[in-house]
Design a protein around this motif. Structure first.
Motif, mmCIF file in Angstrom:
data_model
loop_
_atom_site.group_PDB
_atom_site.id
_atom_site.type_symbol
_atom_site.label_atom_id
_atom_site.label_comp_id
_atom_site.label_asym_id
_atom_site.label_seq_id
_atom_site.Cartn_x
_atom_site.Cartn_y
_atom_site.Cartn_z
ATOM 1 N N ILE A 150 5.581 10.488 -18.451
ATOM 2 C CA ILE A 150 5.327 11.377 -17.818
ATOM 3 C C ILE A 150 6.356 12.625 -18.180
ATOM 4 N N SER A 151 7.317 12.130 -18.952
ATOM 5 C CA SER A 151 7.597 12.934 -19.655
ATOM 6 C C SER A 151 6.557 14.314 -20.371
ATOM 7 N N LEU A 152 5.327 13.715 -21.417
ATOM 8 C CA LEU A 152 4.136 14.098 -21.836
ATOM 9 C C LEU A 152 3.337 15.165 -21.027
ATOM 10 N N GLY A 153 3.458 14.542 -19.526
ATOM 11 C CA GLY A 153 2.514 15.233 -18.613
ATOM 12 C C GLY A 153 3.209 16.537 -18.269
ATOM 13 N N THR A 154 4.372 16.423 -18.260
ATOM 14 C CA THR A 154 5.278 17.472 -17.364
ATOM 15 C C THR A 154 5.975 18.531 -18.943
ATOM 16 N N LEU A 155 5.939 18.010 -20.544
ATOM 17 C CA LEU A 155 5.512 18.985 -21.598
ATOM 18 C C LEU A 155 4.676 20.018 -21.323
ATOM 19 N N SER A 156 3.486 18.850 -21.516
ATOM 20 C CA SER A 156 1.953 19.683 -21.604
ATOM 21 C C SER A 156 1.623 20.793 -20.707
ATOM 22 N N ALA A 157 2.433 20.464 -19.578
ATOM 23 C CA ALA A 157 2.242 21.057 -18.100
ATOM 24 C C ALA A 157 2.513 22.446 -18.675
ATOM 25 N N GLY A 158 4.136 22.067 -18.752
ATOM 26 C CA GLY A 158 4.970 23.749 -19.767
ATOM 27 C C GLY A 158 4.274 24.420 -20.791
ATOM 28 N N LEU A 159 3.728 23.487 -21.262
ATOM 29 C CA LEU A 159 3.410 23.839 -22.975
ATOM 30 C C LEU A 159 2.196 24.892 -22.770
ATOM 31 N N ALA A 160 1.329 24.573 -21.809
ATOM 32 C CA ALA A 160 0.024 25.179 -21.311
ATOM 33 C C ALA A 160 0.004 26.917 -20.767
ATOM 34 N N HIS A 161 1.338 26.373 -20.154
ATOM 35 C CA HIS A 161 1.416 27.115 -19.238
ATOM 36 C C HIS A 161 2.518 28.212 -20.163
ATOM 37 N N GLU A 162 3.200 28.437 -20.869
ATOM 38 C CA GLU A 162 3.720 29.556 -21.660
ATOM 39 C C GLU A 162 2.314 29.336 -23.333
ATOM 40 N N LEU A 163 1.462 28.921 -23.170
ATOM 41 C CA LEU A 163 0.697 29.398 -23.893
ATOM 42 C C LEU A 163 -0.040 30.542 -23.413
ATOM 43 N N ASN A 164 -0.460 30.519 -22.635
ATOM 44 C CA ASN A 164 -1.491 31.450 -21.668
ATOM 45 C C ASN A 164 -1.250 33.257 -21.426
ATOM 46 N N ASN A 165 0.289 32.955 -21.456
ATOM 47 C CA ASN A 165 0.302 34.764 -21.673
ATOM 48 C C ASN A 165 -0.041 34.994 -23.234
ATOM 49 N N PRO A 166 0.428 34.265 -24.334
ATOM 50 C CA PRO A 166 0.525 34.914 -25.777
ATOM 51 C C PRO A 166 -1.099 34.416 -25.933
ATOM 52 N N ALA A 167 -1.881 33.508 -25.854
ATOM 53 C CA ALA A 167 -3.240 33.743 -25.592
ATOM 54 C C ALA A 167 -4.117 34.571 -25.167
ATOM 55 N N ALA A 168 -3.681 34.791 -23.669
ATOM 56 C CA ALA A 168 -4.220 35.985 -23.219
ATOM 57 C C ALA A 168 -4.142 37.158 -23.940
ATOM 58 N N ALA A 169 -3.204 37.729 -24.430
ATOM 59 C CA ALA A 169 -2.702 38.219 -25.219
ATOM 60 C C ALA A 169 -3.692 39.401 -26.624
ATOM 61 N N VAL A 170 -4.089 38.080 -27.056
ATOM 62 C CA VAL A 170 -4.688 37.603 -28.550
ATOM 63 C C VAL A 170 -6.000 38.155 -27.999
#
Length: 233
Positions: free
Chosen positions: A64-84
């Protein structure tokens, strides 16, 4: 579970014909009192099953913790990845334009003194673009309008496209007048188009660098968190 006086939180299904022996709670406790060997085995099995349930519960909590962490990480990575991605696409367009702009500039009758001035202007503009002038929206809008009007008055094509980048680099109308004084007026259009494209490229590189740095920070934080439970106490 008789030991806890609670129902057993598990279901089962027999695959073959079986015989079940049912004990009442009173009979069960009487058996434990009179049969030490049975009591010992039951307590042993209960302890083993308790360990199994604890391990399963911990594993579920980790998932459960890993799923929550993965979702949060994907959200945080989305903006810089889109900017790149956006920065690389725009930078590719700039790199296609720069050779043509540089060739036009090279065809102008520029003396050694003027070329040295252009190099100085280039270095100062790059430094200004990296430092990024922080103007409030009203001041920036007024500065861009003034630069755009100046460019239009001096027959520089697409001046409205050049104005935002020039203002960001700290080039205002006074600096433009200085450039005209140092460079032939006939060359000002080619000079400013080349300068604007170069400044835009530098800005895109800075944006890509910041975005990739943010991605690296997030990945490092993820790795540190993943190995946190393995750290020595």
């Amino acid at each position: 579970i008789l030991l806890l006086d609670e129902p057993y939180p598990t279901s089962g299904q027999a695959l073959t014909l079986v015989h079940l022996y049912k004990l009442t709670p009173d009979a069960f406790w009487q058996m434990l009192d009179t049969c030490p060997e049975v009591r010992r085995n039951i307590l042993k099995i209960s302890a083993q099953r308790s360990q199994i349930h604890e391990a399963v519960s911990q594993q579920q909590a980790k998932l459960i913790s890993l799923g929550t962490l993965s979702a949060g990480l994907a959200h945080e990575l989305n903006n810089p990845a889109a900017a790149v991605k956006r920065g690389v696409q725009n930078l590719a367009e700039i790199l296609q334009q720069l050779p043509t702009l540089a060739l036009k500039l090279h065809q102008q009758p520029l003396t050694q003194e003027k070329l040295e001035y252009l190099n100085e202007l280039y270095q100062q503009a790059i430094a200004g673009a990296k430092s990024c002038r922080h103007l409030d929206p009203i001041a920036r809008s007024e500065a861009e309008d003034a630069v755009s009007d100046w460019l239009e008055d001096n027959d520089v094509t697409d001046g409205w496209k050049l104005a935002p980048t020039l203002v960001t680099a700290g080039i205002d109308t006074e600096r433009l007048e200085e450039i005209v004084d140092r460079i032939d007026p006939e060359c000002i259009g080619d000079v400013l188009h080349w300068l604007e494209a170069t400044l835009t490229g530098v800005g895109l590189l800075n944006e890509i660098q910041l975005s990739t740095g943010r991605i690296s920070e997030l990945v490092k934080a993820m790795k540190d968190y993943s190995y946190m439970d393995r750290a020595p106490l």
